[in-house]
Design an enzyme around this catalytic site. Structure first.
Site, PDB file in Angstrom:
ATOM      1  CB  SER A 145      -0.889   0.008   1.245  1.00 48.15           C
ATOM      2  OG  SER A 145      -1.310   1.325   1.523  1.00 48.15           O
ATOM      3  CG  ASP A 176      -6.699   3.382  -7.437  1.00 53.26           C
ATOM      4  OD1 ASP A 176      -7.118   2.686  -6.480  1.00 53.26           O
ATOM      5  OD2 ASP A 176      -5.980   4.376  -7.280  1.00 53.26           O
ATOM      6  CE  LYS A 186      -7.727   0.428  -2.774  1.00 54.93           C
ATOM      7  NZ  LYS A 186      -6.514   1.147  -2.400  1.00 54.93           N
ATOM      8  CD  GLN A 197      -4.245   5.715   0.518  1.00 51.05           C
ATOM      9  OE1 GLN A 197      -4.827   5.148   1.449  1.00 51.05           O
ATOM     10  NE2 GLN A 197      -4.894   6.342  -0.444  1.00 51.05           N
ATOM     11  NE  ARG A 225     -13.190   1.875  -5.918  1.00 55.69           N
ATOM     12  CZ  ARG A 225     -12.180   2.720  -5.954  1.00 55.69           C
ATOM     13  NH1 ARG A 225     -10.942   2.291  -6.136  1.00 55.69           N
ATOM     14  NH2 ARG A 225     -12.386   4.019  -5.823  1.00 55.69           N
TER      15      ARG A 225
END
Ligand code: S3P
Length: 424
Positions: free
Chosen positions: A164, A311, A338, A166, A342
């Site tokens: 990740s 994404d 997310k 982030q 999703r």
């Protein structure tokens, strides 16, 4: 805003892809750390990046647009107060990266909060490593709002359980203001814009394989140019590939290898896709992409490539409905964390359109090629990428598709509708 999409008879022409969301966030955040003045060219006007811009202003920066997407940031007065309330809106990137920045600033207390969707997203993934560094964080059962009581931290050598960007960036930003060497190792390499931009600004950061190390250092103010977002380009690549009679050129697209999984997969699916011109700007590769209507075939997507196209998986699933054979997508369980779940939401809505798609615990199984009937309403669950994926699917549906609350596209890509209409 509810929007009707009609079957397309072909997409043709060329467009310039608007600015990259991940790089825009980082440009504003990192210039806020320099204590000086510099310009950002082509900053994203998506709501998420505006959240980051408002946060750096709340932290004391001056940030003014001098033209359309051209911004000047002056951070000489940043971080002078000791108490902040910072609104991250819908943006996970703002919340997770600012947490790392703020946790390592002694005498600073900040509350980071966001909208309903962001308040449900997992923050344990950043709280755990920050606490290992000695950070003091108040949270709501590992969700936001987060109150960060900044203090002197210790360096750590951390292995992230998931790839990740982030999480990696949060730890690196805490490490940037911590004595000693902080190291982060990922199972697979996630997008590396933080590493590239901090290096460009002169920070003491180094990459070796899947490990990034950083030492306390002061980034310098330098002008930054933001390239177009490959995650936005992905909707146009897919739309052109699946819509008959299409031939489009997408200009100024970021081609950083940690983001180009979508190009690799479209190539494997047999898409007619070419990179026309490649150069490097501000440590990031940029180029133009031409893509035409293509006979697609199914693929298996798993493992190392997942963070390189995380994404893009919703729109890749749309492409898979138009590819012959069985497409299997695995190792993508984090899609459930997310802006929406999703996996579940995409399967529910694509089935309404007539797709043959099954939910698995960590991905999808899609049988193609399906004739999509459309002629129904779909929900986008407050999720910008689902809204644009359903629009892309709508272009090949027999009957019109009504997408409810389409305005959620503004989170990353307010220019989406006029751009796609300009190719029709
Ligand atoms: C982002 C990283 C990815 C991505 C998100 C933006 C970033 O999230 O899904 O849209 O800018 O670092 P994760 O790091 O949680 O995978």
């Amino acid at each position: 805003m509810n929007l009707t999409v009609n079957k397309s008879s072909g997409l043709n022409g060329e467009i310039v892809i608007p600015s990259d969301k991940s790089i825009s966030h980082r440009s504003a955040m990192f210039l806020a750390l320099t204590g000086g003045k510099a310009e950002i060219n082509n900053f994203s006007t998506g709501a998420d990046c505006i959240s980051t811009l408002n946060i750096i202003k709340a932290l004391g920066c001056e940030a003014e647009f001098i033209s359309d997407k051209h911004l000047v940031v002056d951070s000489k007065n940043a971080f002078k107060k000791d108490l902040y309330r910072l609104d991250c809106g819908n943006s996970g990137t703002s919340m997770r990266l600012f947490s790392g920045i703020l946790a390592s600033r002694p005498e600073t207390e900040a509350e980071l909060y966001g909208d309903e969707s962001l308040s449900k997203r997992p923050m344990r993934r950043i709280i755990n490593p920050l606490e290992l560094m000695g950070a003091k964080i108040k949270h709501k059962d590992f969700k936001s709002p987060l109150t960060i009581f900044g203090k002197e931290l210790f360096p750590i050598d951390y292995k992230t359980p998931i790839a990740s960007a982030q999480v990696k960036s949060c730890i690196l930003l805490a490490g940037l203001n911590t004595y000693g060497e902080t190291r982060v190792t990922e199972p697979y390499v996630s997008r590396d814009h933080t590493e590239r931009m901090l290096k460009y600004l002169g920070a003491d950061i180094n990459v070796k394989g899947n490990t990034v190390s950083i030492k306390k250092s002061q980034p310098e103010p330098k002008n930054i140019s933001v390239c177009g977002d490959i995650s936005s380009a992905a909707f146009f690549m897919t739309a052109a590939a699946i819509t008959p009679n299409s031939d489009v050129i997408l200009r100024n697209v970021g081609l950083n290898q940690t983001r180009t999984g979508i190009i690799d997969i479209l190539n494997q699916m047999g898409a007619e896709i070419e990179i026309l011109d490649e150069k490097t700007e501000c440590n990031e590769e940029v180029g133009d992409i031409r893509i035409r209507t293509s006979e697609l075939k199914a693929v298996t997507i798993e493992g190392e490539i997942i963070p390189r196209l995380i994404d893009e998986l919703p729109v890749i699933a749309v492409a898979a409905t138009q590819a012959s054979g069985t497409t299997v997508i695995k190792d993508a369980g984090d899609l459930r964390n997310k802006e929406s779940d999703r996996i579940k939401c995409l399967v529910t809505e694509l089935r309404k359109l007539g797709a043959n798609i099954e939910e698995t615990q960590d991905g999808f199984i899609i049988e193609g090629k399906s004739r999509l009937n459309g002629g129904c309403e779909v929900e986008c669950y407050h999720d910008h990428r689902l809204a644009m994926s359903f629009y892309t699917a709508g272009l090949v549906c027999e009957k019109p598709v009504l997408i409810n609350e389409f305005q959620w596209v503004d989170i990353s890509f307010p220019e989406f509708l006029p751009l796609i209409e300009s190719l029709s």
